[in-house]
Design a protein around this motif. Structure first.
Motif, PDB file in Angstrom:
ATOM      1  N   ARG A   1       0.841  -1.195   0.000  1.00 40.38           N
ATOM      2  CA  ARG A   1       0.000   0.000   0.000  1.00 40.38           C
ATOM      3  C   ARG A   1       0.878   1.248   0.000  1.00 40.38           C
ATOM      4  NH1 ARG A   1      -0.347  -1.790   5.624  1.00 40.38           N
ATOM      5  NH2 ARG A   1       0.097  -0.022   6.983  1.00 40.38           N
ATOM      6  N   THR A   2       0.557   2.171  -0.874  1.00 47.97           N
ATOM      7  CA  THR A   2       1.389   3.352  -1.086  1.00 47.97           C
ATOM      8  C   THR A   2       0.504   4.586  -1.081  1.00 47.97           C
ATOM      9  OG1 THR A   2       2.982   2.062  -2.363  1.00 47.97           O
ATOM     10  CG2 THR A   2       3.025   4.446  -2.681  1.00 47.97           C
ATOM     11  N   ILE A   3       0.764   5.461  -0.120  1.00 50.84           N
ATOM     12  CA  ILE A   3      -0.057   6.656   0.041  1.00 50.84           C
ATOM     13  C   ILE A   3       0.699   7.849  -0.540  1.00 50.84           C
ATOM     14  CG2 ILE A   3      -1.091   8.211   1.751  1.00 50.84           C
ATOM     15  CD1 ILE A   3      -1.220   5.672   3.598  1.00 50.84           C
ATOM     16  N   VAL A   4       0.030   8.573  -1.421  1.00 53.35           N
ATOM     17  CA  VAL A   4       0.650   9.772  -2.003  1.00 53.35           C
ATOM     18  C   VAL A   4      -0.189  10.983  -1.592  1.00 53.35           C
ATOM     19  CG1 VAL A   4       1.153  11.014  -4.145  1.00 53.35           C
ATOM     20  CG2 VAL A   4       1.732   8.597  -3.954  1.00 53.35           C
ATOM     21  N   ILE A   5       0.475  11.979  -1.026  1.00 55.24           N
ATOM     22  CA  ILE A   5      -0.229  13.204  -0.615  1.00 55.24           C
ATOM     23  C   ILE A   5       0.544  14.428  -1.110  1.00 55.24           C
ATOM     24  CG2 ILE A   5      -1.219  14.510   1.296  1.00 55.24           C
ATOM     25  CD1 ILE A   5      -1.505  12.006   2.869  1.00 55.24           C
ATOM     26  N   PRO A   6       0.011  15.103  -2.152  1.00 54.09           N
ATOM     27  CA  PRO A   6       0.685  16.292  -2.654  1.00 54.09           C
ATOM     28  C   PRO A   6       0.727  17.378  -1.574  1.00 54.09           C
ATOM     29  CG  PRO A   6      -1.050  15.553  -4.163  1.00 54.09           C
ATOM     30  CD  PRO A   6      -1.235  14.807  -2.889  1.00 54.09           C
ATOM     31  N   ALA A   7       1.762  18.203  -1.606  1.00 54.50           N
ATOM     32  CA  ALA A   7       1.956  19.196  -0.552  1.00 54.50           C
ATOM     33  C   ALA A   7       0.923  20.310  -0.595  1.00 54.50           C
ATOM     34  CB  ALA A   7       3.366  19.780  -0.634  1.00 54.50           C
ATOM     35  N   SER A   8       0.307  20.524  -1.762  1.00 52.27           N
ATOM     36  CA  SER A   8      -0.669  21.611  -1.842  1.00 52.27           C
ATOM     37  C   SER A   8      -1.636  21.352  -2.983  1.00 52.27           C
ATOM     38  CB  SER A   8       0.035  22.951  -2.090  1.00 52.27           C
ATOM     39  OG  SER A   8       0.580  22.968  -3.386  1.00 52.27           O
ATOM     40  N   ARG A   9      -2.703  22.159  -2.979  1.00 53.59           N
ATOM     41  CA  ARG A   9      -3.666  22.058  -4.078  1.00 53.59           C
ATOM     42  C   ARG A   9      -2.982  22.352  -5.409  1.00 53.59           C
ATOM     43  NH1 ARG A   9      -9.094  22.459  -4.338  1.00 53.59           N
ATOM     44  NH2 ARG A   9      -9.275  23.177  -2.205  1.00 53.59           N
ATOM     45  N   SER A  10      -2.116  23.351  -5.432  1.00 54.04           N
ATOM     46  CA  SER A  10      -1.489  23.692  -6.713  1.00 54.04           C
ATOM     47  C   SER A  10      -0.532  22.594  -7.176  1.00 54.04           C
ATOM     48  CB  SER A  10      -0.815  25.075  -6.658  1.00 54.04           C
ATOM     49  OG  SER A  10       0.320  25.011  -5.873  1.00 54.04           O
ATOM     50  N   THR A  11       0.095  21.918  -6.197  1.00 57.95           N
ATOM     51  CA  THR A  11       0.939  20.763  -6.556  1.00 57.95           C
ATOM     52  C   THR A  11       0.065  19.673  -7.177  1.00 57.95           C
ATOM     53  OG1 THR A  11       2.346  21.232  -4.651  1.00 57.95           O
ATOM     54  CG2 THR A  11       2.569  19.055  -5.649  1.00 57.95           C
ATOM     55  N   LEU A  12      -1.052  19.400  -6.539  1.00 54.18           N
ATOM     56  CA  LEU A  12      -1.962  18.365  -7.041  1.00 54.18           C
ATOM     57  C   LEU A  12      -2.457  18.718  -8.441  1.00 54.18           C
ATOM     58  CD1 LEU A  12      -3.773  15.863  -6.827  1.00 54.18           C
ATOM     59  CD2 LEU A  12      -5.361  17.181  -5.431  1.00 54.18           C
ATOM     60  N   LEU A  13      -2.860  19.973  -8.627  1.00 52.43           N
ATOM     61  CA  LEU A  13      -3.352  20.400  -9.942  1.00 52.43           C
ATOM     62  C   LEU A  13      -2.281  20.250 -11.019  1.00 52.43           C
ATOM     63  CD1 LEU A  13      -5.481  23.555  -9.061  1.00 52.43           C
ATOM     64  CD2 LEU A  13      -6.262  21.536 -10.340  1.00 52.43           C
ATOM     65  N   ALA A  14      -1.064  20.683 -10.675  1.00 51.03           N
ATOM     66  CA  ALA A  14       0.031  20.580 -11.649  1.00 51.03           C
ATOM     67  C   ALA A  14       0.309  19.114 -11.972  1.00 51.03           C
ATOM     68  CB  ALA A  14       1.279  21.262 -11.105  1.00 51.03           C
ATOM     69  N   ALA A  15       0.224  18.247 -10.958  1.00 51.31           N
ATOM     70  CA  ALA A  15       0.494  16.820 -11.175  1.00 51.31           C
ATOM     71  C   ALA A  15      -0.618  16.173 -11.992  1.00 51.31           C
ATOM     72  CB  ALA A  15       0.654  16.101  -9.830  1.00 51.31           C
ATOM     73  N   ILE A  16      -1.818  16.713 -11.874  1.00 52.46           N
ATOM     74  CA  ILE A  16      -2.911  16.209 -12.723  1.00 52.46           C
ATOM     75  C   ILE A  16      -2.691  16.689 -14.157  1.00 52.46           C
ATOM     76  CG2 ILE A  16      -5.381  16.483 -13.241  1.00 52.46           C
ATOM     77  CD1 ILE A  16      -5.863  16.466 -10.172  1.00 52.46           C
ATOM     78  N   GLU A  17      -2.369  17.976 -14.290  1.00 49.61           N
ATOM     79  CA  GLU A  17      -2.238  18.558 -15.625  1.00 49.61           C
ATOM     80  C   GLU A  17      -1.111  17.919 -16.440  1.00 49.61           C
ATOM     81  OE1 GLU A  17      -2.079  22.756 -14.830  1.00 49.61           O
ATOM     82  OE2 GLU A  17      -4.215  22.756 -14.293  1.00 49.61           O
ATOM     83  N   ASN A  18      -0.003  17.571 -15.795  1.00 53.49           N
ATOM     84  CA  ASN A  18       1.103  17.019 -16.594  1.00 53.49           C
ATOM     85  C   ASN A  18       1.124  15.488 -16.628  1.00 53.49           C
ATOM     86  OD1 ASN A  18       2.395  16.126 -14.280  1.00 53.49           O
ATOM     87  ND2 ASN A  18       4.065  17.614 -14.379  1.00 53.49           N
ATOM     88  N   GLY A  19       0.074  14.863 -16.086  1.00 52.22           N
ATOM     89  CA  GLY A  19      -0.044  13.411 -16.216  1.00 52.22           C
ATOM     90  C   GLY A  19       0.600  12.616 -15.110  1.00 52.22           C
ATOM     91  N   THR A  20       1.336  13.294 -14.217  1.00 52.55           N
ATOM     92  CA  THR A  20       2.030  12.602 -13.126  1.00 52.55           C
ATOM     93  C   THR A  20       1.041  11.843 -12.252  1.00 52.55           C
ATOM     94  OG1 THR A  20       3.768  14.254 -13.104  1.00 52.55           O
ATOM     95  CG2 THR A  20       3.503  12.976 -11.104  1.00 52.55           C
ATOM     96  N   MET A  21      -0.074  12.493 -11.930  1.00 54.19           N
ATOM     97  CA  MET A  21      -1.032  11.877 -11.022  1.00 54.19           C
ATOM     98  C   MET A  21      -1.657  10.630 -11.649  1.00 54.19           C
ATOM     99  SD  MET A  21      -1.935  11.889  -8.015  1.00 54.19           S
ATOM    100  CE  MET A  21      -1.049  13.331  -7.478  1.00 54.19           C
TER     101      MET A  21
END
Lengths: 168, 413
Positions: B320-340
């Motif tokens: 089990r691997t938990i990933v928690i982006p440091a901020s909303r903008s980090t999460l958004l950027a990770a969604i936008e560039n495909g990382t998420m």
């Protein structure tokens, strides 16, 4: 603030961190008795039960390292600990203890668990029965004043009322 | 003629401040989060002061138990929200905006030459931008809320130089753990650490934040990277107010000068239960792992998620691997560039931007005897749950270990 502080010793080692003084899961309350009842749980689950009002903690270097949680000195204070003597303190714990009115002193003291010792904050000394007197780092006067007032909140209130008297 | 700390305190205290002087300094920005603001607001109310000194200079992000995990936490947060409204504090960041130490830099409160004080021990993170930043407790924070000032002992400084270049598969976190291992958990107590050298200059802003974030883990009051082009580029269009960068004078006096070579550093892990119990990955390969946690103020930034995604791409995690982006903008950027998408396809679990299980309150605490490889900054006994064992590592080592279910050298994946 009582001075000197006489009490029975609990010995702890070096690098006692705030996660063992009061684990993070107990922090979300304003009930001091919750903190007190889990004091030192991470290193000695029986401590909170067995500590008596007026007892003194004697520890090694870097006591209180880790997080900024003020619940750490609060847990000790409300568990009954009258004073903490350590070879050195982590700086945030040091500030927090003074701010909540938990006396402390930096000193390298030779003593054993259960010994009766006397901590003289105003002279920066610790006396141990049959072992003599150990010199510690006396707190600067402005910090002793905060402790004497009972902590930073009481100290701030005193300053406010002094200022108001001046204005009137 | 001074160190960065001496010069910032001289400005903030309005008097020439040398190491070991006690000064009363004006605080530029004050931060408290949902955890520490409870006692800070309580103390402030007890002080019977009506208004905070300057609502614009107070920043309050909710991150530690966010969203609240039970009624008590929810009620306490409700009280703080009411107080924030009453005091008209504009810089309030709600549940989900991110971790305080990410939110302050993103919104331009971590600035060169400023004195930033946070009611959180990892407030030293802002030193990555050339600020003097340090942590205090709740009652000290109440005193700042009331007066805008706080007493400090001006710290002596250690000049820490890192020559050379980090090898492939070796990251800012490995460098940071290596330096903590060398310095020791109390090696820099009461002192500020100034970081210099080509290996430091090469670090991204994100990597410098990882480094300064963990300065407290060597006992330091503050860790500071002198600002440069990368700093100013990051701050462009973010800065909350104008700033003057502060640099040490050539004749500044240091308590200690130490030098290391980045080329000597392998991937490192801090082993249970102390942060300076640091070993190279080679000595730990094969250690069984129950959970991997990638996130926190130390390593939850976009760059960290990208490194993890690079390793997990097209594969499946074994534990089990938990990933928690440091901020909303980090999460958004990770969604936008495909990382998420890459991470989720590899089988990771995603939680709300915030502190997650780091402090052992929710979102992935450990069971008795369980082992976690975590990208966080502390592995003290009981921190992430009673009886848990925490190994601190880089996102690369964490991701590589997630694939195999045992501690793994990321250079071999």
């Amino acid at each position: 603030m009582e001075n000197p502080i006489k009490g029975r010793v609990w010995i702890f080692g070096a690098d006692i961190d705030t996660d063992v003084i009061i684990p993070g899961k107990y922090l979300r309350t304003k009930d001091m008795q919750v903190f007190a009842s889990h004091a030192m749980e991470g290193i000695d689950p029986e401590f909170a039960k067995n500590v008596k009002a007026g007892d003194i903690i004697v520890a090694g270097n870097n006591f209180g390292c880790g997080s900024s949680r003020e619940q750490a000195p609060l847990a000790l204070k409300y568990a009954g600990v009258a004073c903490v003597v350590a070879k050195s303190f982590a700086r945030i714990f040091f500030r927090n203890a003074i701010n909540v009115g938990l006396p402390l002193m930096e000193a390298d003291v030779e003593c054993q668990e259960g010994d009766e010792i006397e901590v003289d904050l105003l002279n920066g000394e610790v006396s141990v029965q049959d072992k003599g007197t150990f010199e510690g780092n006396k707190l600067p006067d402005f910090l002793l004043e905060i402790l004497t007032d009972g902590g930073l909140v009481a100290h701030r209130k005193k300053l406010q009322s002094q200022e108001m008297k001046k204005e009137n | 003629m001074g160190t960065i700390s001496e010069k910032i305190f001289s400005r903030a205290a309005g008097t020439e401040a040398k190491a070991n002087d006690f000064v009363l300094a004006d605080v530029d920005y004050a931060m408290a989060h949902d955890g520490t603001s409870v006692l800070a607001v309580n103390a402030f109310k007890e002080m019977e002061v009506e208004k905070v000194w300057d609502p614009e200079r107070i920043v309050i992000p909710f991150d530690h138990i966010a969203p609240a995990n039970n009624e008590t936490a929810a009620s306490l947060q409700h009280e703080i929200r009411d107080w924030i409204k009453e005091q008209q504090i504009p810089n309030f960041y709600e549940v989900g905006e991110g971790i305080c130490h990410q939110v302050l830099p993103e919104n331009g409160f971590a600035l060169p030459g400023k004195l930033v004080v946070g009611a959180d021990s990892h407030s030293c993170t802002y030193g990555a931008f050339g600020a003097f930043a340090t942590g205090v407790g709740a009652t000290d924070m109440a005193e700042i809320f009331a007066t805008g000032k706080l007493w400090f002992r001006v710290p002596e400084s250690i000049r820490m130089t890192v020559e050379g270049e980090l090898g492939e598969g070796v990251y800012a976190k490995d460098l940071t753990l290596y330096l903590i291992g060398k310095t020791g958990i109390a090696g820099a107590t009461y002192k500020a650490v100034e970081f210099y050298g080509p290996a430091i200059s090469r670090l991204s802003v994100s990597g410098r934040m990882t480094l300064c974030n963990m300065a407290i883990e060597m006992g330091a009051k503050s860790g500071i990277v002198p600002p440069d082009g990368k700093t100013f580029e990051f701050l462009k269009n973010r800065e909350a107010e104008p700033f003057d960068p502060v640099y040490a004078d050539p004749a500044a006096e240091y308590a200690q000068e130490v030098c290391y070579d980045a080329g000597d550093i392998e991937p490192q892990l801090a082993c249970p239960h102390q942060v300076d119990n640091v070993k190279p990955v080679g000595e730990l390969e094969g250690t069984h792992v129950d959970q991997v946690f990638i996130g926190t103020c130390t390593n939850g930034r976009l760059e960290d998620l990208e490194v993890a995604a690079g390793i997990l791409k097209g594969k499946k995690v074994a534990v089990r691997t938990i990933v928690i982006p440091a901020s909303r903008s980090t999460l958004l950027a990770a969604i936008e560039n495909g990382t998420m998408q890459t991470l989720l396809k590899a089988g990771v679990t995603l939680s709300t931007p915030g502190c997650g299980p780091c402090l052992g309150a929710h979102q992935g605490v450990l069971g008795e005897g369980e082992v976690c490889v975590s990208t966080a900054n502390r592995n003290f006994r009981g921190r992430m749950g009673k009886g848990g064992f925490i190994y601190l590592a880089s996102p690369a080592t964490a991701a590589a270990s997630a694939l195999s279910g045992e501690i793994t050298d990321p250079r071999k994946v």
